[in-house]
Scaffold this motif. Structure first.
Motif, mmCIF file in Angstrom:
data_model
loop_
_atom_site.group_PDB
_atom_site.id
_atom_site.type_symbol
_atom_site.label_atom_id
_atom_site.label_comp_id
_atom_site.label_asym_id
_atom_site.label_seq_id
_atom_site.Cartn_x
_atom_site.Cartn_y
_atom_site.Cartn_z
ATOM 1 N N SER A 89 -12.853 -114.378 -38.366
ATOM 2 C CA SER A 89 -12.029 -115.206 -39.264
ATOM 3 C C SER A 89 -11.720 -114.456 -40.555
ATOM 4 C CB SER A 89 -12.745 -116.522 -39.575
ATOM 5 O OG SER A 89 -13.013 -117.253 -38.400
ATOM 6 N N MET A 90 -12.692 -113.698 -41.060
ATOM 7 C CA MET A 90 -12.458 -112.881 -42.252
ATOM 8 C C MET A 90 -11.434 -111.781 -41.969
ATOM 9 S SD MET A 90 -14.188 -114.139 -44.740
ATOM 10 C CE MET A 90 -14.109 -112.790 -45.928
ATOM 11 N N ALA A 91 -11.447 -111.250 -40.744
ATOM 12 C CA ALA A 91 -10.455 -110.233 -40.367
ATOM 13 C C ALA A 91 -9.052 -110.827 -40.334
ATOM 14 C CB ALA A 91 -10.821 -109.637 -39.007
ATOM 15 N N VAL A 92 -8.927 -112.067 -39.860
ATOM 16 C CA VAL A 92 -7.631 -112.761 -39.898
ATOM 17 C C VAL A 92 -7.133 -112.850 -41.337
ATOM 18 C CG1 VAL A 92 -6.443 -114.941 -39.481
ATOM 19 C CG2 VAL A 92 -8.087 -114.094 -37.808
ATOM 20 N N LEU A 93 -8.024 -113.262 -42.246
ATOM 21 C CA LEU A 93 -7.658 -113.379 -43.654
ATOM 22 C C LEU A 93 -7.261 -112.023 -44.239
ATOM 23 C CD1 LEU A 93 -7.431 -115.036 -46.249
ATOM 24 C CD2 LEU A 93 -9.896 -114.702 -46.591
ATOM 25 N N ALA A 94 -7.991 -110.973 -43.856
ATOM 26 C CA ALA A 94 -7.691 -109.627 -44.366
ATOM 27 C C ALA A 94 -6.270 -109.213 -44.010
ATOM 28 C CB ALA A 94 -8.698 -108.622 -43.810
ATOM 29 N N PHE A 95 -5.851 -109.471 -42.778
ATOM 30 C CA PHE A 95 -4.511 -109.040 -42.378
ATOM 31 C C PHE A 95 -3.422 -109.978 -42.880
ATOM 32 C CE2 PHE A 95 -6.062 -105.497 -40.282
ATOM 33 C CZ PHE A 95 -4.994 -104.749 -39.774
ATOM 34 N N LEU A 96 -3.751 -111.232 -43.134
ATOM 35 C CA LEU A 96 -2.788 -112.101 -43.806
ATOM 36 C C LEU A 96 -2.538 -111.604 -45.225
ATOM 37 C CD1 LEU A 96 -3.901 -115.675 -42.640
ATOM 38 C CD2 LEU A 96 -1.799 -114.453 -42.009
ATOM 39 N N LEU A 97 -3.599 -111.181 -45.912
ATOM 40 C CA LEU A 97 -3.440 -110.612 -47.252
ATOM 41 C C LEU A 97 -2.654 -109.305 -47.197
ATOM 42 C CD1 LEU A 97 -7.040 -111.228 -48.681
ATOM 43 C CD2 LEU A 97 -4.941 -112.412 -49.345
ATOM 44 N N THR A 98 -2.881 -108.505 -46.140
ATOM 45 C CA THR A 98 -2.137 -107.256 -45.971
ATOM 46 C C THR A 98 -0.656 -107.536 -45.783
ATOM 47 O OG1 THR A 98 -4.080 -106.309 -44.884
ATOM 48 C CG2 THR A 98 -2.012 -105.117 -44.653
ATOM 49 N N ALA A 99 -0.335 -108.534 -44.955
ATOM 50 C CA ALA A 99 1.065 -108.897 -44.729
ATOM 51 C C ALA A 99 1.708 -109.415 -46.013
ATOM 52 C CB ALA A 99 1.151 -109.958 -43.630
ATOM 53 N N LEU A 100 0.967 -110.227 -46.769
ATOM 54 C CA LEU A 100 1.488 -110.755 -48.023
ATOM 55 C C LEU A 100 1.778 -109.629 -49.014
ATOM 56 C CD1 LEU A 100 2.130 -113.245 -49.780
ATOM 57 C CD2 LEU A 100 -0.275 -113.271 -50.483
ATOM 58 N N LEU A 101 0.866 -108.656 -49.095
ATOM 59 C CA LEU A 101 1.066 -107.522 -49.990
ATOM 60 C C LEU A 101 2.259 -106.677 -49.541
ATOM 61 C CD1 LEU A 101 0.031 -105.878 -52.405
ATOM 62 C CD2 LEU A 101 -1.475 -104.643 -50.833
ATOM 63 N N GLN A 102 2.392 -106.470 -48.228
ATOM 64 C CA GLN A 102 3.525 -105.703 -47.704
ATOM 65 C C GLN A 102 4.843 -106.392 -48.045
ATOM 66 O OE1 GLN A 102 3.036 -102.825 -46.295
ATOM 67 N NE2 GLN A 102 4.972 -102.288 -45.322
ATOM 68 N N TYR A 103 4.873 -107.719 -47.913
ATOM 69 C CA TYR A 103 6.081 -108.483 -48.252
ATOM 70 C C TYR A 103 6.403 -108.344 -49.736
ATOM 71 C CZ TYR A 103 9.198 -112.452 -48.966
ATOM 72 O OH TYR A 103 10.264 -113.240 -49.323
ATOM 73 N N LYS A 104 5.369 -108.364 -50.566
ATOM 74 C CA LYS A 104 5.584 -108.227 -52.006
ATOM 75 C C LYS A 104 6.091 -106.835 -52.356
ATOM 76 C CE LYS A 104 5.302 -109.964 -56.185
ATOM 77 N NZ LYS A 104 6.181 -111.073 -56.599
ATOM 78 N N ILE A 105 5.561 -105.797 -51.701
ATOM 79 C CA ILE A 105 6.018 -104.424 -51.956
ATOM 80 C C ILE A 105 7.488 -104.279 -51.603
ATOM 81 C CG2 ILE A 105 5.794 -102.025 -51.186
ATOM 82 C CD1 ILE A 105 2.792 -102.554 -50.831
ATOM 83 N N PHE A 106 7.889 -104.822 -50.465
ATOM 84 C CA PHE A 106 9.266 -104.658 -49.997
ATOM 85 C C PHE A 106 10.247 -105.558 -50.745
ATOM 86 C CE2 PHE A 106 7.713 -101.876 -46.952
ATOM 87 C CZ PHE A 106 8.730 -101.398 -46.142
ATOM 88 N N GLY A 107 9.776 -106.648 -51.308
ATOM 89 C CA GLY A 107 10.666 -107.521 -52.042
ATOM 90 C C GLY A 107 11.653 -108.234 -51.125
ATOM 91 N N ASP A 108 12.619 -108.918 -51.742
ATOM 92 C CA ASP A 108 13.610 -109.658 -50.972
ATOM 93 C C ASP A 108 14.711 -108.735 -50.470
ATOM 94 O OD1 ASP A 108 12.274 -112.042 -51.413
ATOM 95 O OD2 ASP A 108 13.303 -112.384 -53.314
ATOM 96 N N SER A 109 15.368 -109.153 -49.394
ATOM 97 C CA SER A 109 16.494 -108.412 -48.841
ATOM 98 C C SER A 109 17.739 -109.270 -48.888
ATOM 99 C CB SER A 109 16.211 -107.996 -47.384
ATOM 100 O OG SER A 109 15.122 -107.100 -47.329
ATOM 101 N N THR A 110 18.878 -108.618 -49.067
ATOM 102 C CA THR A 110 20.149 -109.327 -49.113
ATOM 103 C C THR A 110 20.452 -109.959 -47.765
ATOM 104 O OG1 THR A 110 21.044 -107.855 -50.810
ATOM 105 C CG2 THR A 110 22.634 -109.082 -49.468
ATOM 106 N N VAL A 111 20.760 -111.238 -47.785
ATOM 107 C CA VAL A 111 21.166 -111.954 -46.575
ATOM 108 C C VAL A 111 22.544 -112.560 -46.841
ATOM 109 C CG1 VAL A 111 20.639 -113.813 -44.965
ATOM 110 C CG2 VAL A 111 18.784 -112.467 -45.949
ATOM 111 N N ILE A 112 23.531 -112.136 -46.078
ATOM 112 C CA ILE A 112 24.902 -112.628 -46.243
ATOM 113 C C ILE A 112 25.129 -113.748 -45.241
ATOM 114 C CG2 ILE A 112 27.349 -111.999 -46.182
ATOM 115 C CD1 ILE A 112 26.485 -109.127 -46.778
ATOM 116 N N PRO A 113 25.569 -114.921 -45.677
ATOM 117 C CA PRO A 113 25.844 -116.016 -44.736
ATOM 118 C C PRO A 113 26.795 -115.576 -43.631
ATOM 119 C CG PRO A 113 25.969 -116.792 -47.007
ATOM 120 C CD PRO A 113 25.840 -115.311 -47.069
#
Length: 684
Positions: free
Chosen positions: A332-356
């Motif tokens: 369960s702690m390993a699940v949390l570790a990789f959720l935090l990793t994914a969250l950090l990766q998302y923060k590093i990459f920031g938002d991307s332009t999405v055109i309707p």
């Protein structure tokens, strides 16, 4: 300590060596890294067979350690051989890694148990326990020093024309492994060397395969258990012990996924750290991406020392007492570790332009030293529609079909009256649904006529998976595109990009850092700072009033975030807690639940589960998710499913109590196997 220094030091810097020196992609470097660990944890089975059935532990350690050192020397040679082709360097590196994996994997099940063989039991049980404690401290000490020092040698020293020095780091590892062998051989006359005793691993596998084959090809079977059919070839004890071992091995089905997450600290997490800022305020030293792994042995050592007094009493308050319950907590702690990793990766990459999907847009870059006004009856223009000198403007439009044509007029102000038709540019732009297209307002070199040039490619807002910045360069039509114009890294002069390579005006991946724009006459622009996970457009125009005749401006869209590397600490802490509890609990479970004569077999299977976990990472890396954050979320989901499977297995498992009697026939086996189980996991 020297051998663990070697192994963990190599693992710490390996993925960066593969990606930066041997020029493998991040996915390929990850697959090779985990392929190396896969082989390292597959070899213990063969090492145990060689030691128990043929050579004995001492000869197995000596012979495979020589293979180990040979691999170190070959790997060091591959990092020095700049005169070789890249293909030959890669071949040497892979050959060296295979030798190292055979050496470290083959000696892994022997080193710990050979130490245990030196004690007379039960008379020297206290001395054996102290030896084990010092052995574990030596392992953590070696890994702690190496995970800090090896990246320092790699990065802080320059050699062979590079700004790094992998040869120095690899050479130190080779020297320490040679030292380990010399010290071990010097004490050869002091050791107790037990002779190979039996073929218990062969017999256990034979019993399993015989039972499977008979159940497949036998038309009827009245046996209560599928292994009972093997009773006509194997003894009752062998069949009974194999059945008990299989019940333990069923729970091992859940182990590989955990190891798949655990071992990514040296691959994916290190690559993530390369996109982060390691500088510390107030001092000139910075944390290297691979140096973050130093947290693991440091915190793990503290947790091991706090097991009995802090960690286990804390878990007991929540009813977590049995080994399988502790394993569920750790996964369960390993699940949390990789959720935090994914969250950090998302923060590093920031938002991307999405055109309707129903909307399109176009961007106009002004390549003149005067304002340009945009006029159109088709566009919903509001306010001031002037584009500043070397500025840009974005316009949105909803076409009636998949592609629409919009008429626009552009007027330059009077300061640009030297150009033909400066006050009346009438042209059409094409806009597609769900796409962005760029145009460049420039002049032809022949008659100085103002024109709006179509870039020719849709704007690509997909950031590279590796997080490198994407750069395109738009150059005025009146500029000669010769080989003298280049972007040169301000810190690494050998790292440069010729402007001619951007001639098609497509986005190209480049290394992040500070750059200068230079030509044959000198520097044109400085402080062109390219950051990770950001999309850049560099506009270069002619400026007759400048001494160099050129002027540039950098535009950043979909900007990433250059976070400090210490933001990785939470995910490391979660994974370290998971690892320490998982390792101790899985060893305890395997030891207490396995029949005494099959403990070495269970130990080998435990190590092989880590091998299977790394094979899983290789497979997932080969699938190559388009976004790294999605891969992290996939592993989180896989680990969550694995945790539920482990909970199901725990609910249905019935704990056994084997009697560890010390009779005349198997005293040595019981004690030796006990030592083996206790330390094989620690060596892993």
């Amino acid at each position: 300590m020297c051998e663990r220094f070697n192994y963990f030091g190599l693992r710490t810097i390996l993925v960066l060596y593969l990606s930066t020196i041997l020029n493998y992609t991040d996915d390929a470097a990850t697959m090779i890294y985990h392929g190396f660990i896969f082989l390292s944890y597959l070899m213990p089975l063969f090492g145990a067979i060689l030691a128990d059935s043929y050579w004995g532990k001492f000869k197995t350690i000596i012979r495979l350690s020589i293979v180990y050192v040979l691999g170190n020397i070959i790997l060091t040679g591959s990092s020095i051989a700049n005169s070789f082709t890249l293909v030959n360097q890669r071949f040497m590196a892979i050959a060296g890694l295979i030798c190292i994996a055979i050496g470290t994997g083959g000696t892994k099940p022997c080193i710990c148990t050979f130490g245990g063989d030196q004690f007379q039991l039960p008379e020297q049980q206290d001395q054996l326990s102290r030896f084990f404690s010092r052995f574990i401290i030596a392992i953590f000490t070696g890994s702690l020093i190496s995970t800090f020092l090896t990246p320092e040698l790699r990065k802080s020293v320059q050699c062979f024309g590079r700004d790094t020095c992998f040869p120095l780091a690899f050479a130190l590892l080779s020297l320490l492994m040679i030292t380990a062998i010399v010290v071990f051989i010097v004490g050869r006359n002091l050791y107790v060397k037990r002779k190979p005793e039996n073929h218990v691993i062969f017999k256990t596998f034979g019993c399993i395969f015989y039972g499977v084959r008979k159940n497949i090809f036998s038309s009827t079977s009245n046996e209560a258990h599928w292994l009972d059919i093997a009773g006509n070839k194997y003894s009752k004890t062998e069949v009974s012990d194999t059945k008990a071992a299989m019940e333990v091995l069923y729970t091992y089905i859940a182990y590989p996924v955990f190891w798949a997450l655990y071992d990514q600290q040296g691959s994916r997490w290190t690559l993530q750290a390369t996109l982060m800022d390691g500088k510390l305020d107030g001092i000139s030293w910075e944390i290297k991406p691979d140096q973050m792994q130093t947290i693991h042995p440091l915190l793990a050592l503290l947790l091991v020392l706090s097991f009995d007094r802090v960690l286990y009493p804390f878990l007991a308050k929540f009813g977590i007492r049995q080994p399988l319950q502790k394993l569920i907590f750790s996964t369960s702690m390993a699940v949390l570790a990789f959720l935090l990793t994914a969250l950090l990766q998302y923060k590093i990459f920031g938002d991307s332009t999405v055109i309707p999907t129903a909307e399109g847009q176009f961007v106009v870059y002004n390549g003149f030293d005067c304002n340009a006004r945009v006029l159109s009856s088709s566009l919903q223009l509001t306010g001031n529609n002037d584009i500043d000198p070397l500025g840009s403007a974005k316009f949105k439009y909803t076409p009636n079909s998949d592609e629409g044509v919009v008429n626009i007029k552009l007027k330059l102000n009077q300061s640009c009256d030297a150009y033909v038709n400066y006050d009346n540019v009438d042209t059409n732009v094409t806009i597609s649904r769900g796409e962005s297209i760029s145009y460049f307002l420039t002049s032809s070199s022949a008659n100085k006529e103002v024109k709006l040039r179509h870039i020719g490619h849709y704007d690509d807002f997909m950031k590279p998976k590796n997080g490198h910045p994407s750069l395109r360069i738009i150059i005025g039509d009146d500029i000669e595109k010769d080989g003298s114009l280049a972007l040169v890294n301000a810190e690494k002069n050998h790292l440069s990009y010729n402007i001619s390579s951007f001639a098609n005006e497509k986005f190209i991946q480049v290394a992040f850092g500070n750059y200068n724009l230079v030509n044959g006459e000198g520097r044109i622009s400085s402080n062109i700072n390219l950051m990770p996970a950001t999309i850049y457009t560099l506009v270069i125009r002619r400026n007759d009033g400048d001494s160099h005749g050129l002027e540039s401006k950098l535009y950043a869209t979909d900007e990433g975030n250059y976070l400090h590397i210490l933001w990785q600490t939470p995910q490391y802490v979660c994974m370290i807690i998971a690892d320490v509890i998982f390792l101790a609990s899985s060893i305890e479970f395997g030891f207490t639940e396995a029949p005494p004569r099959l403990k070495s077999f269970i130990s080998a299977c435990h190590l092989m589960s880590q091998s299977a976990g790394n094979l899983l990472v290789i497979i997932v890396s080969a699938l190559s998710f388009r976004k790294q954050v999605h891969e992290y979320l996939f592993f989180s989901g896989l680990m969550l499913a694995d945790t539920l499977l482990l909970a199901y297995l725990s609910h249905n498992y019935k704990y056994k109590a084997f009697r560890q009697g010390l009779n005349d026939n198997n005293d040595d086996n019981v004690v030796s196997n006990q030592s083996e189980i206790q330390l094989d996991g620690k060596c892993s």
